[in-house]
Design a protein around this motif. Structure first.
Motif, PDB file in Angstrom:
ATOM      1  N   ILE A  92      -0.190 -18.119   1.073  1.00 58.83           N
ATOM      2  CA  ILE A  92      -1.056 -16.935   0.979  1.00 58.83           C
ATOM      3  C   ILE A  92      -0.316 -15.714   1.531  1.00 58.83           C
ATOM      4  O   ILE A  92      -0.404 -14.604   0.982  1.00 58.83           O
ATOM      5  CB  ILE A  92      -2.374 -17.151   1.734  1.00 58.83           C
ATOM      6  CG1 ILE A  92      -3.172 -18.300   1.107  1.00 58.83           C
ATOM      7  CG2 ILE A  92      -3.220 -15.879   1.716  1.00 58.83           C
ATOM      8  CD1 ILE A  92      -4.391 -18.710   1.910  1.00 58.83           C
ATOM      9  N   GLY A  93       0.437 -15.925   2.624  1.00 57.43           N
ATOM     10  CA  GLY A  93       1.229 -14.825   3.166  1.00 57.43           C
ATOM     11  C   GLY A  93       2.236 -14.291   2.156  1.00 57.43           C
ATOM     12  O   GLY A  93       2.432 -13.068   2.038  1.00 57.43           O
ATOM     13  N   LEU A  94       2.871 -15.187   1.407  1.00 57.49           N
ATOM     14  CA  LEU A  94       3.798 -14.740   0.367  1.00 57.49           C
ATOM     15  C   LEU A  94       3.062 -14.008  -0.755  1.00 57.49           C
ATOM     16  O   LEU A  94       3.588 -13.053  -1.341  1.00 57.49           O
ATOM     17  CB  LEU A  94       4.549 -15.943  -0.203  1.00 57.49           C
ATOM     18  CG  LEU A  94       5.628 -16.547   0.710  1.00 57.49           C
ATOM     19  CD1 LEU A  94       6.143 -17.859   0.133  1.00 57.49           C
ATOM     20  CD2 LEU A  94       6.776 -15.560   0.899  1.00 57.49           C
ATOM     21  N   ALA A  95       1.838 -14.442  -1.056  1.00 55.67           N
ATOM     22  CA  ALA A  95       1.073 -13.785  -2.129  1.00 55.67           C
ATOM     23  C   ALA A  95       0.808 -12.323  -1.812  1.00 55.67           C
ATOM     24  O   ALA A  95       0.792 -11.477  -2.723  1.00 55.67           O
ATOM     25  CB  ALA A  95      -0.245 -14.530  -2.360  1.00 55.67           C
ATOM     26  N   VAL A  96       0.578 -12.001  -0.540  1.00 60.22           N
ATOM     27  CA  VAL A  96       0.261 -10.616  -0.174  1.00 60.22           C
ATOM     28  C   VAL A  96       1.493  -9.817   0.213  1.00 60.22           C
ATOM     29  O   VAL A  96       1.387  -8.639   0.527  1.00 60.22           O
ATOM     30  CB  VAL A  96      -0.758 -10.586   0.990  1.00 60.22           C
ATOM     31  CG1 VAL A  96      -2.034 -11.313   0.598  1.00 60.22           C
ATOM     32  CG2 VAL A  96      -0.174 -11.180   2.267  1.00 60.22           C
ATOM     33  N   SER A  97       2.661 -10.455   0.165  1.00 62.07           N
ATOM     34  CA  SER A  97       3.881  -9.773   0.632  1.00 62.07           C
ATOM     35  C   SER A  97       4.443  -8.796  -0.389  1.00 62.07           C
ATOM     36  O   SER A  97       5.262  -7.945  -0.045  1.00 62.07           O
ATOM     37  CB  SER A  97       4.956 -10.809   0.996  1.00 62.07           C
ATOM     38  OG  SER A  97       5.387 -11.533  -0.163  1.00 62.07           O
ATOM     39  N   ARG A  98       4.048  -8.908  -1.651  1.00 59.08           N
ATOM     40  CA  ARG A  98       4.545  -8.024  -2.698  1.00 59.08           C
ATOM     41  C   ARG A  98       3.424  -7.656  -3.656  1.00 59.08           C
ATOM     42  O   ARG A  98       2.442  -8.385  -3.786  1.00 59.08           O
ATOM     43  CB  ARG A  98       5.663  -8.711  -3.493  1.00 59.08           C
ATOM     44  CG  ARG A  98       7.019  -8.725  -2.819  1.00 59.08           C
ATOM     45  CD  ARG A  98       8.038  -9.503  -3.634  1.00 59.08           C
ATOM     46  NE  ARG A  98       8.046  -9.107  -5.044  1.00 59.08           N
ATOM     47  CZ  ARG A  98       8.818  -9.690  -5.963  1.00 59.08           C
ATOM     48  NH1 ARG A  98       9.625 -10.679  -5.628  1.00 59.08           N
ATOM     49  NH2 ARG A  98       8.760  -9.280  -7.222  1.00 59.08           N
ATOM     50  N   ASP A  99       3.604  -6.522  -4.328  1.00 58.30           N
ATOM     51  CA  ASP A  99       2.651  -6.135  -5.370  1.00 58.30           C
ATOM     52  C   ASP A  99       2.945  -6.901  -6.653  1.00 58.30           C
ATOM     53  O   ASP A  99       4.012  -7.480  -6.834  1.00 58.30           O
ATOM     54  CB  ASP A  99       2.749  -4.627  -5.635  1.00 58.30           C
ATOM     55  CG  ASP A  99       2.217  -3.809  -4.472  1.00 58.30           C
ATOM     56  OD1 ASP A  99       1.389  -4.352  -3.707  1.00 58.30           O
ATOM     57  OD2 ASP A  99       2.643  -2.651  -4.315  1.00 58.30           O
ATOM     58  N   GLY A 100       1.980  -6.891  -7.537  1.00 61.60           N
ATOM     59  CA  GLY A 100       2.161  -7.539  -8.836  1.00 61.60           C
ATOM     60  C   GLY A 100       1.173  -8.670  -9.020  1.00 61.60           C
ATOM     61  O   GLY A 100       1.096  -9.581  -8.184  1.00 61.60           O
ATOM     62  N   VAL A 101       0.433  -8.612 -10.109  1.00 59.50           N
ATOM     63  CA  VAL A 101      -0.594  -9.615 -10.358  1.00 59.50           C
ATOM     64  C   VAL A 101       0.026 -10.985 -10.616  1.00 59.50           C
ATOM     65  O   VAL A 101      -0.474 -12.012 -10.142  1.00 59.50           O
ATOM     66  CB  VAL A 101      -1.483  -9.182 -11.554  1.00 59.50           C
ATOM     67  CG1 VAL A 101      -2.473 -10.279 -11.914  1.00 59.50           C
ATOM     68  CG2 VAL A 101      -2.217  -7.891 -11.222  1.00 59.50           C
ATOM     69  N   VAL A 102       1.150 -11.040 -11.342  1.00 58.70           N
ATOM     70  CA  VAL A 102       1.788 -12.323 -11.632  1.00 58.70           C
ATOM     71  C   VAL A 102       2.296 -12.972 -10.351  1.00 58.70           C
ATOM     72  O   VAL A 102       2.113 -14.175 -10.123  1.00 58.70           O
ATOM     73  CB  VAL A 102       2.934 -12.136 -12.653  1.00 58.70           C
ATOM     74  CG1 VAL A 102       3.693 -13.447 -12.842  1.00 58.70           C
ATOM     75  CG2 VAL A 102       2.384 -11.647 -13.984  1.00 58.70           C
ATOM     76  N   TRP A 103       2.971 -12.179  -9.512  1.00 53.13           N
ATOM     77  CA  TRP A 103       3.455 -12.700  -8.227  1.00 53.13           C
ATOM     78  C   TRP A 103       2.291 -13.247  -7.400  1.00 53.13           C
ATOM     79  O   TRP A 103       2.352 -14.365  -6.878  1.00 53.13           O
ATOM     80  CB  TRP A 103       4.165 -11.583  -7.473  1.00 53.13           C
ATOM     81  CG  TRP A 103       4.533 -11.913  -6.048  1.00 53.13           C
ATOM     82  CD1 TRP A 103       3.750 -11.729  -4.943  1.00 53.13           C
ATOM     83  CD2 TRP A 103       5.757 -12.498  -5.584  1.00 53.13           C
ATOM     84  NE1 TRP A 103       4.408 -12.152  -3.810  1.00 53.13           N
ATOM     85  CE2 TRP A 103       5.644 -12.638  -4.172  1.00 53.13           C
ATOM     86  CE3 TRP A 103       6.921 -12.914  -6.202  1.00 53.13           C
ATOM     87  CZ2 TRP A 103       6.667 -13.156  -3.385  1.00 53.13           C
ATOM     88  CZ3 TRP A 103       7.952 -13.440  -5.421  1.00 53.13           C
ATOM     89  CH2 TRP A 103       7.815 -13.563  -4.031  1.00 53.13           C
ATOM     90  N   MET A 104       1.233 -12.458  -7.299  1.00 55.06           N
ATOM     91  CA  MET A 104       0.103 -12.869  -6.486  1.00 55.06           C
ATOM     92  C   MET A 104      -0.567 -14.107  -7.062  1.00 55.06           C
ATOM     93  O   MET A 104      -0.884 -15.065  -6.332  1.00 55.06           O
ATOM     94  CB  MET A 104      -0.912 -11.728  -6.385  1.00 55.06           C
ATOM     95  CG  MET A 104      -2.106 -12.028  -5.499  1.00 55.06           C
ATOM     96  SD  MET A 104      -3.052 -10.536  -5.132  1.00 55.06           S
ATOM     97  CE  MET A 104      -3.389  -9.924  -6.772  1.00 55.06           C
TER      98      MET A 104
END
Length: 445
Positions: A92-104
Motif C-alpha cells: 500500500i505504501g508503494l501504491a501511494v508513493s507515485r502518481d498514476g492510476v495504473v501504478w496505483m
C-alpha cells in the motif's frame, strides 16, 4: 483446564488479534468502496472506472487465497498471517508513493494478494482452538471483521479523502495492516497439532463429493447482492437522495456495526441449533426478501427506500460466518486452509465481478433494476445449500472411527456439528488442548 481457565482466555485473546488483523485487511479491501464518490469528483472517473479501481485489491486477493491456505496447512497460521499483513502494508505504501492510476491499481492488487494470508489462515485458528460447541460464535467473531472494517473505512476514509485526496486516505489502511501484522507476530500461537502415526494414510480430499462445491457455489451467489448493496450504498445515498459522502459514510458505519453484531448472533444461533447449513438456507431466503423490498422501494426517492437499504445491508451480510464454519468443519483440519481458500476465492470472484457488471445496470435501467436482479440470486443459493450434509458427515465420521481414522487429525475438527456433549465435562474429546497457547508447538514437520 476448563473453558473458564487461562488457556481459554488466551484463545479468545488470540481470536481478537486475528479478528483485528482481518479487520485491517477489510478496511483496505472493502472500505475503498466508500471512496467511489471521491474518485469520481477528484479523478474525473466514471462509475465503472472507479468501481474497477477499488476492486483491484480483491483481484489480487483471489490470485493467492488457495496458496496462502496451503501455506497455513503446512507452516502454521502465525507466520502466514504476520508476514502477509506486513507485506500488504508495504505494498500500500508503494501504491501511494507515485502518481498514476495504473501504478496505483497494480500495487493495490499486490497488497490484496498479500492480505489474503489472514483470510485463509485466521479460520484455521478458529478450527484449531475452539470446539464444535463454540465455533459458531468464534467464527462469528472472526467474520465480524468485514463489517467492522467497513465501519472503520466508512468513518475514516471519506473525510480524509474529501479533505486530502484518495492517495492520502490510503495511509490509514497501510498503517493499520503493519500494526496488525506485528500484533499477530507477538500474540498469536499456532493451535497444537498431533503428529501422524507412522505409516498412517494422508487424509483424503474432502472434494470427493459435491457437498463443499455446493457450499462454495451458494456462498459465491450470496456475495453478489451483498457487494452490490454495499459497494454502491454510499453512491446511492449521494446520487439518488442528495446526501454528502461524509454523512452517508457515518450512517453506513452504524449499519455495518449492526451487520457485525448480526454475524455473532447468527453464529450463536448455529451453535444452539447444532447446524450451520440450516441457518444458511433460511438466511438466504431472508436475504432475497430484504433485497426485493429494496428494489420496490428504490422505485421512489422517499425515506422508505433508505430504510430498505439499511435492512438489506444487514441481511446480505449476516450469513457469512455460518458458511465459513461449515466449510472448515466439513473439510477437516488437514484441508481447512485450502478449503477456506477455495471458498474465499469463489466469494471474491463474485465480489470483484459484481460492482463493474452492476454498474452498467445502474447506469442504464437504474438502481431498482439492479436490486431486482439481486433479489433473485439468493433463491438459487438456498436451493444449492446442502442441508443434509452435516448428518452425512456424522455417519462418515463414525465409519471412519471403525476403520481407524487418521490419528493426525485435530480433535474435534472433523466431528459433525450435531455431536453434542455435556457442557462443563472434564473429558470432552472434541475440545482442543486447553494448555497454555503460548507453549503450543507449530505444525509437525
Amino acid at each position: 483446564m476448563h473453558a473458564e481457565g487461562k488457556g481459554s482466555r488466551r484463545r479468545w485473546r488470540m481470536l481478537a488479534v486475528g479478528m483485528t488483523a482481518q479487520c485491517a485487511s477489510c478496511v483496505f479491501l472493502y472500505g475503498l468502496a466508500y471512496l467511489v464518490p471521491v474518485l469520481r469528483a477528484d479523478e474525473g472517473m466514471s462509475l465503472t472506472a472507479a468501481g474497477t479501481l477499488v476492486t483491484c485489491p480483491t483481484i489480487g486477493l483471489m490470485a493467492t487465497l488457495v496458496l496462502w491456505g496451503a501455506a497455513a496447512d503446512r507452516f502454521g497460521e502465525r507466520v502466514v498471517m504476520a508476514s502477509g499483513m506486513l507485506l500488504a502494508g508495504g505494498a500500500i505504501g508503494l501504491a501511494v508513493s507515485r502518481d498514476g492510476v495504473v501504478w496505483m491499481g497494480t500495487w493495490l492488487a499486490v497488497a490484496g494478494a498479500c492480505s489474503a494470508s489472514v483470510n485463509a489462515a485466521s479460520g484455521r485458528v478458529v478450527l484449531g482452538w475452539f470446539g464444535p460447541e463454540q465455533r459458531g460464535v468464534a467464527m462469528g467473531v472472526r467474520q465480524m471483521a468485514q463489517p467492522l472494517g467497513m465501519v472503520a473505512g466508512a468513518l475514516v476514509l471519506p473525510p480524509i479523502g474529501s479533505a486530502h485526496g484518495f492517495r492520502t486516505a490510503l495511509l490509514f489502511p497501510m498503517v493499520f495492516c503493519v500494526l496488525a501484522g506485528l500484533a499477530v507476530a507477538f500474540f498469536v500461537a499456532d493451535p497444537p497439532r498431533e503428529a501422524p502415526a507412522a505409516g498412517a494414510d494422508r487424509p483424503a480430499s474432502p472434494y470427493g463429493t459435491p457437498v463443499l462445491f455446493r457450499i462454495h457455489a451458494a456462498g459465491a451467489l450470496l456475495v453478489i447482492p451483498q457487494f452490490v448493496v454495499v459497494s454502491y450504498s454510499a453512491d446511492y445515498l449521494v446520487q439518488e437522495h442528495g446526501w454528502t459522502a461524509t454523512s452517508a459514510g457515518r450512517l453506513l458505519a452504524v449499519v455495518q456495526t449492526a451487520a457485525a453484531v448480526s454475524r455473532l448472533v447468527v453464529g450463536a444461533w448455529s451453535d444452539r441449533m447444532g447446524s450451520r447449513l440450516i441457518p444458511m438456507r433460511r438466511l438466504s431466503l431472508a436475504n432475497a426478501a430484504a433485497v426485493a423490498a429494496l428494489a420496490v422501494a428504490a422505485l421512489g426517492q422517499s425515506w422508505p427506500a433508505v430504510v430498505a437499504l439499511l435492512v438489506a445491508s444487514v441481511a446480505t451480510v449476516c450469513w457469512n460466518g455460518v458458511a465459513f464454519t461449515s466449510v472448515a468443519e466439513l473439510a477437516g483440519s488437514a484441508w481447512a486452509g485450502r478449503a477456506l481458500g477455495i471458498h474465499n476465492t469463489g466469494q471474491n470472484l463474485a465480489a470483484a465481478a459484481s460492482p463493474p457488471v452492476f454498474a452498467m445496470v445502474i447506469g442504464g435501467p437504474g438502481y431498482a433494476a439492479a436490486y431486482g436482479i439481486c433479489a433473485v440470486i439468493p433463491l438459487a443459493a438456498a436451493a444449492l445449500t446442502p442441508v443434509g450434509a452435516e448428518r452425512g458427515a456424522g455417519r462418515n465420521a463414525e465409519r471412519g472411527k471403525d476403520r481407524g481414522a487418521d490419528p493426525g487429525t485435530e480433535r474435534g475438527a472433523d466431528r459433525p456439528v450435531r455431536a453434542r456433549v455435556r457442557p462443563g465435562s472434564p473429558h470432552r474429546a472434541d475440545r482442543p488442548t486447553e494448555s497454555d497457547p503460548s507453549q503450543a508447538r507449530g505444525p509437525a514437520r
